[in-house]
Design a protein around this motif. Structure first.
Motif, PDB file in Angstrom:
ATOM      1  N   LEU A  31       0.820  -1.207   0.000  1.00  0.00           N
ATOM      2  CA  LEU A  31       0.000   0.000   0.000  1.00  0.00           C
ATOM      3  C   LEU A  31       0.862   1.268   0.000  1.00  0.00           C
ATOM      4  CD1 LEU A  31      -2.946   1.159   0.320  1.00  0.00           C
ATOM      5  CD2 LEU A  31      -2.432   1.287   2.762  1.00  0.00           C
ATOM      6  N   PRO A  32       0.707   2.172  -0.992  1.00  0.00           N
ATOM      7  CA  PRO A  32       1.480   3.402  -1.017  1.00  0.00           C
ATOM      8  C   PRO A  32       0.730   4.625  -0.494  1.00  0.00           C
ATOM      9  CG  PRO A  32       0.548   3.043  -3.181  1.00  0.00           C
ATOM     10  CD  PRO A  32       0.055   1.912  -2.293  1.00  0.00           C
ATOM     11  N   SER A  33      -0.590   4.514  -0.296  1.00  0.00           N
ATOM     12  CA  SER A  33      -1.412   5.688   0.032  1.00  0.00           C
ATOM     13  C   SER A  33      -2.201   5.432   1.311  1.00  0.00           C
ATOM     14  CB  SER A  33      -2.375   5.995  -1.121  1.00  0.00           C
ATOM     15  OG  SER A  33      -1.662   6.255  -2.313  1.00  0.00           O
ATOM     16  N   PRO A  34      -1.528   5.494   2.465  1.00  0.00           N
ATOM     17  CA  PRO A  34      -2.201   5.098   3.706  1.00  0.00           C
ATOM     18  C   PRO A  34      -3.342   6.006   4.113  1.00  0.00           C
ATOM     19  CG  PRO A  34      -0.072   6.094   4.187  1.00  0.00           C
ATOM     20  CD  PRO A  34      -0.131   5.902   2.698  1.00  0.00           C
ATOM     21  N   PHE A  35      -3.273   7.304   3.803  1.00  0.00           N
ATOM     22  CA  PHE A  35      -4.341   8.193   4.240  1.00  0.00           C
ATOM     23  C   PHE A  35      -5.589   8.045   3.374  1.00  0.00           C
ATOM     24  CE2 PHE A  35      -0.555  10.170   6.065  1.00  0.00           C
ATOM     25  CZ  PHE A  35      -0.959  10.249   7.387  1.00  0.00           C
ATOM     26  N   THR A  36      -5.408   7.708   2.108  1.00  0.00           N
ATOM     27  CA  THR A  36      -6.573   7.399   1.274  1.00  0.00           C
ATOM     28  C   THR A  36      -7.281   6.166   1.823  1.00  0.00           C
ATOM     29  OG1 THR A  36      -5.487   8.326  -0.673  1.00  0.00           O
ATOM     30  CG2 THR A  36      -7.327   6.834  -1.059  1.00  0.00           C
ATOM     31  N   LEU A  78     -12.237   4.756   7.814  1.00  0.00           N
ATOM     32  CA  LEU A  78     -12.978   5.614   8.742  1.00  0.00           C
ATOM     33  C   LEU A  78     -14.417   5.793   8.277  1.00  0.00           C
ATOM     34  CD1 LEU A  78     -10.161   8.220   9.418  1.00  0.00           C
ATOM     35  CD2 LEU A  78     -11.143   6.664  11.113  1.00  0.00           C
ATOM     36  N   GLY A  79     -14.613   5.883   6.971  1.00  0.00           N
ATOM     37  CA  GLY A  79     -15.969   6.012   6.446  1.00  0.00           C
ATOM     38  C   GLY A  79     -16.793   4.745   6.582  1.00  0.00           C
ATOM     39  N   ALA A  80     -16.100   3.592   6.671  1.00  0.00           N
ATOM     40  CA  ALA A  80     -16.795   2.310   6.777  1.00  0.00           C
ATOM     41  C   ALA A  80     -17.003   1.872   8.216  1.00  0.00           C
ATOM     42  CB  ALA A  80     -16.001   1.234   6.030  1.00  0.00           C
ATOM     43  N   THR A  81     -16.543   2.669   9.176  1.00  0.00           N
ATOM     44  CA  THR A  81     -16.601   2.297  10.589  1.00  0.00           C
ATOM     45  C   THR A  81     -17.129   3.476  11.401  1.00  0.00           C
ATOM     46  OG1 THR A  81     -14.301   2.999  10.927  1.00  0.00           O
ATOM     47  CG2 THR A  81     -14.665   0.688  10.368  1.00  0.00           C
ATOM     48  N   ALA A 101     -10.285   3.152  16.031  1.00  0.00           N
ATOM     49  CA  ALA A 101      -9.269   4.096  15.573  1.00  0.00           C
ATOM     50  C   ALA A 101      -8.577   3.526  14.347  1.00  0.00           C
ATOM     51  CB  ALA A 101      -8.248   4.348  16.679  1.00  0.00           C
ATOM     52  N   VAL A 102      -8.064   4.413  13.518  1.00  0.00           N
ATOM     53  CA  VAL A 102      -7.235   4.000  12.382  1.00  0.00           C
ATOM     54  C   VAL A 102      -5.859   4.627  12.579  1.00  0.00           C
ATOM     55  CG1 VAL A 102      -6.909   4.026   9.893  1.00  0.00           C
ATOM     56  CG2 VAL A 102      -9.219   3.790  10.847  1.00  0.00           C
ATOM     57  N   THR A 103      -4.841   3.773  12.637  1.00  0.00           N
ATOM     58  CA  THR A 103      -3.478   4.231  12.850  1.00  0.00           C
ATOM     59  C   THR A 103      -2.669   4.063  11.582  1.00  0.00           C
ATOM     60  OG1 THR A 103      -3.538   3.644  15.197  1.00  0.00           O
ATOM     61  CG2 THR A 103      -1.374   3.902  14.199  1.00  0.00           C
ATOM     62  N   VAL A 104      -2.074   5.145  11.111  1.00  0.00           N
ATOM     63  CA  VAL A 104      -1.110   5.089  10.014  1.00  0.00           C
ATOM     64  C   VAL A 104       0.262   4.961  10.672  1.00  0.00           C
ATOM     65  CG1 VAL A 104      -0.079   6.307   8.074  1.00  0.00           C
ATOM     66  CG2 VAL A 104      -2.554   6.434   8.463  1.00  0.00           C
ATOM     67  N   SER A 105       0.847   3.780  10.550  1.00  0.00           N
ATOM     68  CA  SER A 105       2.088   3.483  11.270  1.00  0.00           C
ATOM     69  C   SER A 105       3.031   2.688  10.371  1.00  0.00           C
ATOM     70  CB  SER A 105       1.776   2.675  12.537  1.00  0.00           C
ATOM     71  OG  SER A 105       2.942   2.352  13.227  1.00  0.00           O
ATOM     72  N   LEU A 161      -9.496  14.425   7.658  1.00  0.00           N
ATOM     73  CA  LEU A 161      -9.811  13.099   8.193  1.00  0.00           C
ATOM     74  C   LEU A 161     -10.172  13.166   9.672  1.00  0.00           C
ATOM     75  CD1 LEU A 161      -7.104  10.931   6.419  1.00  0.00           C
ATOM     76  CD2 LEU A 161      -9.564  10.916   5.989  1.00  0.00           C
ATOM     77  N   ASP A 162      -9.530  14.056  10.404  1.00  0.00           N
ATOM     78  CA  ASP A 162      -9.863  14.243  11.813  1.00  0.00           C
ATOM     79  C   ASP A 162     -11.298  14.735  11.961  1.00  0.00           C
ATOM     80  OD1 ASP A 162      -8.761  14.445  14.671  1.00  0.00           O
ATOM     81  OD2 ASP A 162      -9.544  16.474  14.351  1.00  0.00           O
ATOM     82  N   LEU A 163     -11.695  15.681  11.134  1.00  0.00           N
ATOM     83  CA  LEU A 163     -13.054  16.201  11.180  1.00  0.00           C
ATOM     84  C   LEU A 163     -14.073  15.141  10.773  1.00  0.00           C
ATOM     85  CD1 LEU A 163     -12.279  19.678   9.606  1.00  0.00           C
ATOM     86  CD2 LEU A 163     -13.169  19.325  11.908  1.00  0.00           C
ATOM     87  N   LEU A 164     -13.778  14.422   9.693  1.00  0.00           N
ATOM     88  CA  LEU A 164     -14.714  13.407   9.207  1.00  0.00           C
ATOM     89  C   LEU A 164     -14.930  12.286  10.219  1.00  0.00           C
ATOM     90  CD1 LEU A 164     -13.544  13.042   5.500  1.00  0.00           C
ATOM     91  CD2 LEU A 164     -15.822  13.759   6.236  1.00  0.00           C
ATOM     92  N   SER A 165     -13.871  11.933  10.935  1.00  0.00           N
ATOM     93  CA  SER A 165     -13.926  10.767  11.808  1.00  0.00           C
ATOM     94  C   SER A 165     -14.216  11.105  13.254  1.00  0.00           C
ATOM     95  CB  SER A 165     -12.592  10.013  11.737  1.00  0.00           C
ATOM     96  OG  SER A 165     -11.545  10.777  12.325  1.00  0.00           O
TER      97      SER A 165
END
Length: 323
Positions: A55-60, A66-69, A73-77, A96-100
């Motif tokens: 995976l090259p695009s972790p925030f996408t 986040l939209g499916a849950t 929490a979702v951690t980009v690590s 993403l912070d606002l959306l989630s």
């Protein structure tokens, strides 16, 4: 209650675009199922140009999860900080912070693959300075106020909803990473169980007069797969785990310290080593781990086998974990 994590890196060697698309959609369905059953976190990561489709695009991907849950929490690590435009990353994380409602956690590292820097046209030798700039920019940007960036006055909007800012940790296994986190008053996420580095970080907090905390992997942080018959699962699917383990090994230089590091050269050696573990539900409970990291699609694992593992974990392990 132990922390429960479902990890996705979407590795799929040789997969067609159609197969990759199905795999990505299955991961989102798995995330929704995990959320409904009380899993704490979905973890994802970032690598570029890998032949196995890492995976090259972790925030996408994080945004889709986040939209499916609604709870986990979702951690980009970890995000490879110096490869990103600081202003754009500040915007993406804020949105993403606002959306989630604040469910995104970002661990910022500097990476360990020079070829990823070459591919992006970023000077490997400047990675420390670029990481400093990135972190300082994120913190300034999330105030919503004007600040100076590369000699000009800028403002980043919208402001995130999390106060004082979205959860941002500094990752790494070096004193430089610990020092950087302490100087900025950010929590530190060592990439392995490194008590001496935790102590060094706390000493630097005192030196800089800042506050922070450490989120460190336990001495044992295996990647788990659940099966009713582990012997059969190792025989059938062990090559998927070995592929991922060997990929990590080929990327990591001798000085890199990682919780996911294997010296195995074959499936038997990998099984004996214990970095990857295939367990029955009873065996999983008996491990007594504080952090249980399920890796249902490891190394190109067939989706149907990933689902079997996830269902066994959620239905036969989670209800038995003690508070």
């Amino acid at each position: 209650m132990p922390v429960t994590v479902v990890r996705f890196n979407l590795v799929a060697p040789g997969a067609s675009p159609a197969a990759l698309g199905a795999r990505y959609r299955a991961a989102l369905e798995m995330a929704g199922y995990a959320d409904a059953h009380g899993i704490s976190t979905v973890q994802t990561e970032e690598h570029h140009g890998a032949e196995n489709n890492w995976l090259p695009s972790p925030f996408t991907f994080a945004g889709a999860v986040l939209g499916a849950t609604s709870r986990l929490a979702v951690t980009v690590s970890a995000v490879i900080g110096p490869l990103h435009d600081p202003l754009r990353l500040a915007e993406d994380i804020a949105v993403l912070d606002l959306l989630s409602g604040g469910r995104l956690v970002t661990v910022a590292g500097i990476g360990y693959r020079p070829q990823e820097y070459t591919r992006a046209g970023v000077d490997w030798k400047r990675r420390g300075r670029l990481q400093d700039e990135l972190l300082e920019t994120l913190l300034a940007a999330w105030t919503g106020e004007e600040f100076t960036y590369r000699g000009r006055t800028v403002r980043v909007t919208p402001r995130p909803c999390t106060e004082p800012h979205p959860l941002l940790l500094v990752g790494g296994s070096s004193p430089a990473a610990a020092r950087r986190a302490a100087r900025l008053g950010l929590p530190f996420f060592p990439s392995a169980h490194l008590p001496e580095l935790e102590a060094y970080y706390k000493e630097r907090l005192v030196e800089y007069g800042t506050e922070g905390w450490v989120m460190m992997p336990a001495a044992e942080t295996p990647l788990l797969h659940l099966a009713e018959d582990p012997d059969r699962a190792w025989a059938t699917y062990g090559e998927h785990f070995l592929h991922e383990a060997r990929t990590y090994t080929s990327w990591q230089s001798a000085e890199i310290r990682s919780a996911v590091r294997s010296a195995a050269t074959d499936v038997r050696g990998l099984r004996d080593e214990g970095v990857y573990r295939i367990l029955t539900p009873d065996e999983c409970v008996a491990q007594g781990l504080d952090n249980l990291v399920l890796h249902p699609l490891a190394g190109g694992m067939p989706v149907e086998e990933g689902w079997r593992s996830l269902r066994l974990f959620c239905e036969n392990v989670l209800p038995r974990l003690t508070v």
